[in-house]
Design an enzyme around this catalytic site. Sequence first.
Site, PDB file in Angstrom:
ATOM      1  N   CYS A 157     -47.897  -3.847 -16.465  1.00  0.00           N
ATOM      2  CA  CYS A 157     -48.094  -2.837 -15.267  1.00  0.00           C
ATOM      3  C   CYS A 157     -48.381  -3.924 -14.267  1.00  0.00           C
ATOM      4  O   CYS A 157     -48.545  -3.379 -12.720  1.00  0.00           O
ATOM      5  CB  CYS A 157     -48.267  -1.435 -15.452  1.00  0.00           C
ATOM      6  SG  CYS A 157     -47.984  -0.952 -16.135  1.00  0.00           S
TER       7      CYS A 157
ATOM      8  N   CYS B 188     -52.234 -18.797  -4.772  1.00  0.00           N
ATOM      9  CA  CYS B 188     -51.167 -17.754  -5.961  1.00  0.00           C
ATOM     10  C   CYS B 188     -52.208 -16.447  -5.767  1.00  0.00           C
ATOM     11  O   CYS B 188     -53.195 -16.326  -5.618  1.00  0.00           O
ATOM     12  CB  CYS B 188     -50.605 -17.773  -7.108  1.00  0.00           C
ATOM     13  SG  CYS B 188     -51.621 -18.201  -8.168  1.00  0.00           S
TER      14      CYS B 188
END
Length: 547
Positions: free
Chosen positions: A288, A493
């Site tokens: 998640c 990132c």
Amino acid sequence: MSPSEDVDAYVLKLRRQVRAVEVQLRDLRRQLVQAEKQADEARSLSKNHERGLPFAQQSKRLAVLRNIGQEQGYEGHTNGTEDRSQYARCKRRWPLRKEEYKRYGRQLIMPEIGLQGQLRLRSCSVLIVGVGGLGCPAALYLAGAGVGTIGLVDGDTVEESNLHRQILHSTEKIGTSKVDSAVEQLRNLNPLVNYVPHREHLTPQIALQMFGRYDLVLDCTDHPTSRYLISDTCVLLQKPLVSASALRTEGQLMVLNNPPRAAGDVTGGPCYRCVFPRPPPAESVTSCGEGGILGPVVGVMGVLQALEAIKIIVAGISRPFDPDGNIDVSTVGREEASDASASKQAPPSLLWFSAYTSPPFRSVRLRSRRKDCVACSASATITRASLTSGSLDYVQFCGVVNPVSVLEKDSRIPVNDYDAQQCMLECFRQTRGSEVYGAMTDTIIDVREKVQFDLCHFDRAINMPWSEILADDETLKRALKELPARRQITVVCRLGNDSQLAVQKIRELRRRGGAIDSAETDDSLVMDIEGGLRAWTRDVDPEFPEY
């Protein structure tokens, strides 16, 4: 004493008070059990009284009833009418307590539940493994329905990122045990339920002992390693299992090992290994935290888990048998399921939920037990001994994704060094002008998905999602051709993993000569930021958003 020490002392004081109240509550429950036992004895005495007893014995019986009435909160009187009133109150005993009739009345009047169903709920014990997005709504509805005992297993603490979906926890519980946070909220909802905290992560060494105390198990975890372990344990102990998962806007639900039968019994329900004999590749498993999750989606799946659990309990859970054919005495409070009810049981199925499709639900019928299943077939190799000995390595079976490490250390720039570099460039801009500054600045390529890039990014960053680069590198080629030959390229990132892969890709294009017209292929001009934006927030700019 500093303010932080004052707060710590206050927290410690509150914890001590909570422990004291919990001890007092346990004593009250013990007294309640004794009082109910005395009431049962009084009920037996009252039957004999109705048949006619000598006056002396009647007086003794009334004295017993008077004492019980006083213990239950009734005031004692010498008046005979008052004594008869107390006697009538003790005599009127029903299968459920008065507050239970009131609390569960809206489901008691349903033919699907009724008195027998509520008694089965009260006598049943359910173990919920994982007190997160699935476990929180499941626990709430099982507690609300009146399940007698609910065990909660989780070794994590509450984090701020949990709160949008893990509805048992609250802001003031951040940093505390998830189990303790959940138990407190559940007791506020229904103090009639017995809550058993297990403040630890589930391991093969403790699974059998822990699961043996319960009648039914809910798998509310989020990783294949725990799902295989939970399923194997339920098969060994012959416990029905309700398993669910959710990611992004989708979820799935399965009722496994139902009816619960010993390994080799083809009438038993399939286990998790029957549906998924082999785990997915470790690199394909998305959490998640990486893929995201919509709160109501995981909430729907958790509520459905509670619903399936209630249906199983009310229908009656079959008693497991040991290899010698004897009933397992550890299954307290179970009801024997009849052959008729077993024959009416719906075939096993997998329920898919997708919030953005119409219709949102669809069901896929599951196969029965596999003949070659290593857990539930006649040739099963998973045993209690292999589970507790540690010879079953679930982590190795499911695989582990190690952090990406494909670049040499000198090809990565730490966040503090990059911050110093940018500060130096800003000084050049202020002292030597924008033209010199522009010639010396780097090109920042952010390879996160666009939805994450829109949340927060560096001012001069260009968004080129890594997923799009993998699918088609033409966009990257065109962008690189427009850059000056000696321009430094810095790739960033979220965590510093995809950025390394992107650096490799850029260097590969440069070596092939497909990215720029110049023959310049200096790899030192292409670097990534070590640790990504999370490290930038942690070590450089605490105000930069972290998600």
